[in-house]
Each structure stands twice: as C-alpha cells, then as structure tokens.
Design a protein around this motif. Structure first.
Motif, short mmCIF file in Angstrom:
data_model
loop_
_atom_site.label_atom_id
_atom_site.label_comp_id
_atom_site.label_asym_id
_atom_site.label_seq_id
_atom_site.Cartn_x
_atom_site.Cartn_y
_atom_site.Cartn_z
N ALA A 106 0.83 -1.20 0.00
CA ALA A 106 0.00 0.00 0.00
C ALA A 106 0.87 1.25 0.00
CB ALA A 106 -0.92 -0.01 1.21
N LEU A 107 1.91 1.26 0.86
CA LEU A 107 2.73 2.47 0.99
C LEU A 107 3.50 2.78 -0.27
CD1 LEU A 107 4.35 2.68 4.51
CD2 LEU A 107 2.59 4.09 3.51
N ARG A 108 4.01 1.74 -0.96
CA ARG A 108 4.81 1.97 -2.16
C ARG A 108 4.01 2.76 -3.19
NH1 ARG A 108 5.88 -2.90 -3.17
NH2 ARG A 108 7.81 -2.87 -1.99
N LEU A 109 2.79 2.28 -3.43
CA LEU A 109 1.93 2.95 -4.41
C LEU A 109 1.56 4.35 -3.94
CD1 LEU A 109 0.28 2.82 -6.94
CD2 LEU A 109 -1.51 1.65 -5.70
N LEU A 110 1.09 4.45 -2.69
CA LEU A 110 0.62 5.72 -2.18
C LEU A 110 1.72 6.77 -2.19
CD1 LEU A 110 -1.64 7.26 -0.53
CD2 LEU A 110 -0.38 6.55 1.47
N MET A 111 2.89 6.41 -1.67
CA MET A 111 3.96 7.39 -1.54
C MET A 111 4.52 7.81 -2.89
SD MET A 111 4.31 8.43 1.40
CE MET A 111 3.18 8.06 2.70
N ASN A 112 4.57 6.86 -3.84
CA ASN A 112 5.00 7.24 -5.19
C ASN A 112 4.08 8.28 -5.78
OD1 ASN A 112 7.35 6.07 -6.62
ND2 ASN A 112 6.56 4.20 -5.72
N GLY A 144 13.59 -6.43 -7.26
CA GLY A 144 14.63 -5.96 -6.34
C GLY A 144 14.50 -4.48 -6.07
N ILE A 145 14.23 -3.71 -7.14
CA ILE A 145 14.07 -2.26 -6.96
C ILE A 145 12.87 -1.97 -6.07
CG2 ILE A 145 13.42 -0.14 -8.15
CD1 ILE A 145 15.15 -0.93 -10.43
N ALA A 146 11.77 -2.72 -6.28
CA ALA A 146 10.56 -2.47 -5.50
C ALA A 146 10.81 -2.71 -4.02
CB ALA A 146 9.42 -3.36 -6.00
N PHE A 147 11.54 -3.80 -3.71
CA PHE A 147 11.81 -4.09 -2.30
C PHE A 147 12.74 -3.06 -1.69
CE2 PHE A 147 10.71 -8.63 -3.37
CZ PHE A 147 9.56 -8.63 -2.61
N THR A 148 13.77 -2.65 -2.45
CA THR A 148 14.74 -1.70 -1.91
C THR A 148 14.11 -0.33 -1.72
OG1 THR A 148 16.26 -2.87 -3.36
CG2 THR A 148 17.13 -1.01 -2.16
N GLU A 149 13.33 0.05 -2.73
CA GLU A 149 12.73 1.38 -2.73
C GLU A 149 11.73 1.55 -1.59
OE1 GLU A 149 10.33 3.59 -6.29
OE2 GLU A 149 9.58 1.76 -5.41
N ALA A 150 11.15 0.42 -1.14
CA ALA A 150 10.16 0.47 -0.06
C ALA A 150 10.73 1.16 1.17
CB ALA A 150 9.68 -0.93 0.29
N LEU A 151 12.04 0.98 1.42
CA LEU A 151 12.65 1.60 2.60
C LEU A 151 12.58 3.11 2.52
CD1 LEU A 151 15.76 -0.70 2.93
CD2 LEU A 151 13.79 -0.63 4.41
N ALA A 152 12.89 3.66 1.34
CA ALA A 152 12.82 5.11 1.18
C ALA A 152 11.40 5.60 1.36
CB ALA A 152 13.35 5.50 -0.20
N LEU A 153 10.44 4.80 0.87
CA LEU A 153 9.05 5.24 0.95
C LEU A 153 8.53 5.15 2.38
CD1 LEU A 153 7.92 3.62 -2.35
CD2 LEU A 153 8.35 6.01 -1.90
N ILE A 154 9.01 4.16 3.14
CA ILE A 154 8.65 4.11 4.56
C ILE A 154 9.22 5.35 5.26
CG2 ILE A 154 9.07 2.89 6.73
CD1 ILE A 154 8.97 0.30 5.12
N GLY A 155 10.44 5.75 4.86
CA GLY A 155 11.01 6.98 5.40
C GLY A 155 10.14 8.19 5.10
N LEU A 156 9.56 8.20 3.89
CA LEU A 156 8.69 9.32 3.50
C LEU A 156 7.40 9.32 4.30
CD1 LEU A 156 8.59 11.59 1.42
CD2 LEU A 156 7.57 10.03 -0.19
N ALA A 157 6.98 8.13 4.76
CA ALA A 157 5.70 8.02 5.47
C ALA A 157 5.83 8.34 6.95
CB ALA A 157 5.13 6.62 5.29
N THR A 158 7.03 8.14 7.53
CA THR A 158 7.16 8.28 8.99
C THR A 158 6.79 9.66 9.54
OG1 THR A 158 9.52 8.39 8.54
CG2 THR A 158 8.69 6.41 9.62
N PRO A 159 7.11 10.79 8.87
CA PRO A 159 6.70 12.07 9.44
C PRO A 159 5.20 12.18 9.67
CG PRO A 159 8.19 12.43 7.63
CD PRO A 159 7.88 10.98 7.65
N PHE A 160 4.40 11.53 8.78
CA PHE A 160 2.95 11.62 8.94
C PHE A 160 2.50 10.81 10.14
CE2 PHE A 160 3.51 11.90 4.23
CZ PHE A 160 3.40 13.27 4.22
N ILE A 161 3.25 9.75 10.48
CA ILE A 161 2.84 8.88 11.58
C ILE A 161 3.35 9.43 12.92
CG2 ILE A 161 2.95 6.55 12.51
CD1 ILE A 161 3.52 5.64 9.60
N PHE A 162 4.66 9.79 12.97
CA PHE A 162 5.25 10.18 14.25
C PHE A 162 5.36 11.70 14.40
CE2 PHE A 162 7.23 6.04 13.16
CZ PHE A 162 6.56 5.30 14.12
#
Lengths: 269, 76
Positions: free
Chosen positions: A192-198, B57-75
């Motif tokens: 979910a996050l991958r799509l949303l954040m992109n 591989g790119i999708a799995f690696t990139e997920a880390l950066a996107l989790i980083g982008l999401a953390t400000p909204f959560i914390f």
C-alpha cells in the motif's frame, strides 16, 4: 485551489493539504465526495465502459468469425495479454496463472487507471494518492496470497512461512519473529505504501514545478523571471516521468502480488 | 541592536531525516541495476527474466525510502 500561489507576492510551496480538497457533494453525510473521490468514480466508469467494449467486440468476432482485431481492440488485447502472459503465466505457470488472473487483471488496470489521472489535464491528481485505494488493493492481495497458501498446504502454510526448514532449532527465536513481521505485516503495508507514496511524491513534485513557474513568471521581478523557463521545463520532464511511474507502479503492484501468491503456493524444499 | 545569527537554520528536522533515509535505498537501487546490467551484458538471452527480477529488487529496496517518506505523517 487557493493553496498554491495566492496573489500576495509570496511563494507558497505545496503541502500535504493538497490531498484534502474541499467536499463538493453530500457534505456532512458519510458519502461526502471531494475531487479525488469524483476522479475515482469517473475512472471506474471509464474502465467499465472500456472493458465492456473490448469484451463485446471479442464476443462478436468469435461469433462472426472475423478474427482480425481493429486498432482499439488490438490495444485491449495487448494490454490484457501483457498481464496474462508476461505476469501471470511467467510467474505462476498456466494453470495457477489463469486461476488468479481475474484478481491480477483487476489490480493492474485499476492501479493504472487511477494512477494515470495524475497527469491528465483538469484531473491532475491520482486517484491512488489517498490511502483508500492502495489499502483496499493491498488487502485484496494479502487475503489472496494467504488463501492460496492455506488452500494448497493447509495449516502447513503457516508452519512453512514461519519456521523455514534448514535452520537450526535455536535460531527460530530469531528467525520466526522476523519472518512473521516480513510476511504477514510488512508485505501488505509496503504494497500500500509503495503505491501511495510514489503518487504523493509525484503529485507534490509536479505542483512544486508548476506553481514555481507561475510564481516566477507572474510575481518575481527582473532576472528571476528567467528561472520560470527552467521550472517549466522540469515540470514537463516530470510529467513524462510520471507517466512512466504510473505504468511502472501498476506493473510492480501486480508483479509483487503474483510473486507473493507464487511463494505461498511453492512447495517447501 | 540584536546580534544577527547568520548561521541560523529554520525548518523541520524531518527533512534531514528523510535525506538520511534516502541514502541507503539510493545505493541499493544503484547496486541492483548495475548488477542487472552486468548480467545482461554477460548473458543477453536472459535479459527478459533478469529485468523482471530487477524490478522486484528495486521495488523491495525502494520500499525503505518510501517508509522513510511516510514516517513524518505517523510520528510527526
């Protein structure tokens, strides 16, 4: 949209409030509709009509024996075949691929359709840039891969995924929590996050480029107006990039769903 | 007259945090793609399969950066 470049001579960068536009219909009820929701409904309608036309033409051509497709029909068959041949059959094999094809096709076209509105003029925001649709699709993928695993292996599916074989017994204290976290929590969350954040990042980049262009052209003075040409160019470049991202995210979402199903179906070695 | 602090910074520390969070995935995606290019150069006939694996591989690696982008909204 008063959020970008109000006429007070200062530059207002885009913020997260871009994604909470005003409610236009049914305000105060649980069915309140804002711009993003409206875009989603329009995309849904367009997808339904497209698929109705494609399948109707296909049935007609089978009945009349005219098998040479027209241009519009060819586009549809190529897109549907892409999901079927190079995603489903490649990863799952013909039998299982066709079993899960309805879900994979739905995910691919829904994500693609909702993403592409991000660069369509006058829509300009992706239907997937608010958590709702990514969450629903990720949940559908989550339920499906657990269903696929349980259907094939029964309770052994959970044993296989939580206690992988070939690991010394005392390492399970370390491996099992990690496997649980990565398989049953992080998989749907990252989907979910991958799509949303992109989509959020893409939209913010585009708004930043074009609102900066507006600012430089109409409110800046002297030499700074030249910067507007640069930001306009970047805006166009990012628009092209967003088309790529829209297609790529649809592909990646479908591919990951397929791979998760494949991992759940796989026999333990 | 107040002393003017010319080195004053203003803004959100989360921005720096995201910059740090993007380093790892950036290097990771670079490695994934470079290794794929190497492999395709060695065995061009496998290009199709390698590209599928590369996107994964790119999708799995990139997920880390996107989790980083999401953390400000959560914390935040």
């Amino acid at each position: 949209m008063s959020l970008f470049t109000a006429e007070d001579g200062e530059f207002h960068p885009p913020s997260i409030y871009e994604f909470y536009p005003e409610i236009v219909l049914f305000e105060g009820t649980p069915f309140a509709i804002n711009r993003i929701m409206m875009i989603r409904l329009i995309v849904l309608g367009v997808l339904l009509v497209l698929f109705w036309l494609w399948t109707r033409k296909f049935q007609q051509s089978v009945k009349t024996g005219q098998l040479v497709p027209g241009r519009f029909q060819l586009l549809g068959e190529m897109a549907l075949n892409f999901v079927r041949k190079s995603i489903a059959h490649d990863q799952l094999g013909e039998k299982d691929g066709d079993r899960f094809l309805p879900l994979l096709t739905t995910i691919f076209f829904m994500v693609l359709g909702m993403n592409i509105t991000g660069i369509i003029p006058f829509a300009n925001i992706a239907g997937t840039s608010v958590i709702g649709i990514p969450l629903v699709l990720a949940l559908a993928a989550y339920v499906t891969f657990i269903y696929a695993g349980v259907r094939r292996h029964g309770v052994k599916f959970f044993k296989n995924s939580l206690f992988p074989s070939g690991v010394p017994v005392y390492f399970y204290t370390l491996v099992t929590p990690i496997e649980f976290l990565s398989t049953f929590i992080l998989r749907p969350v990252t989907l979910a996050l991958r799509l949303l954040m992109n989509m959020i990042a893409g939209h913010l980049l585009l708004v930043l480029c074009f609102s900066a262009t507006h600012f430089f052209f109409f409110q800046a003075e002297g030499i700074f107006q030249l910067f507007g040409a640069g930001t306009l160019l970047f805006g166009f470049a990012f628009t092209l990039f967003e088309i790529l991202v829209a297609v790529l995210q649809a592909y990646v979402f479908t591919l990951l769903t397929t791979v998760y199903i494949q991992l759940a179906l796989a026999d333990e070695h | 007259m107040d002393a003017v602090n010319i080195a004053e910074l203003s803004g959100n520390i989360a921005v720096v945090g995201y910059g740090l969070a993007a380093i790892g995935p950036g290097i990771g995606v670079g490695l994934v793609v470079s290794k794929t290019i190497e492999s395709i150069a060695r065995q061009p006939e496998l290009a199709g399969r390698l590209q599928v694996t590369m996107w994964l591989g790119i999708a799995f690696t990139e997920a880390l950066a996107l989790i980083g982008l999401a953390t400000p909204f959560i914390f935040g």
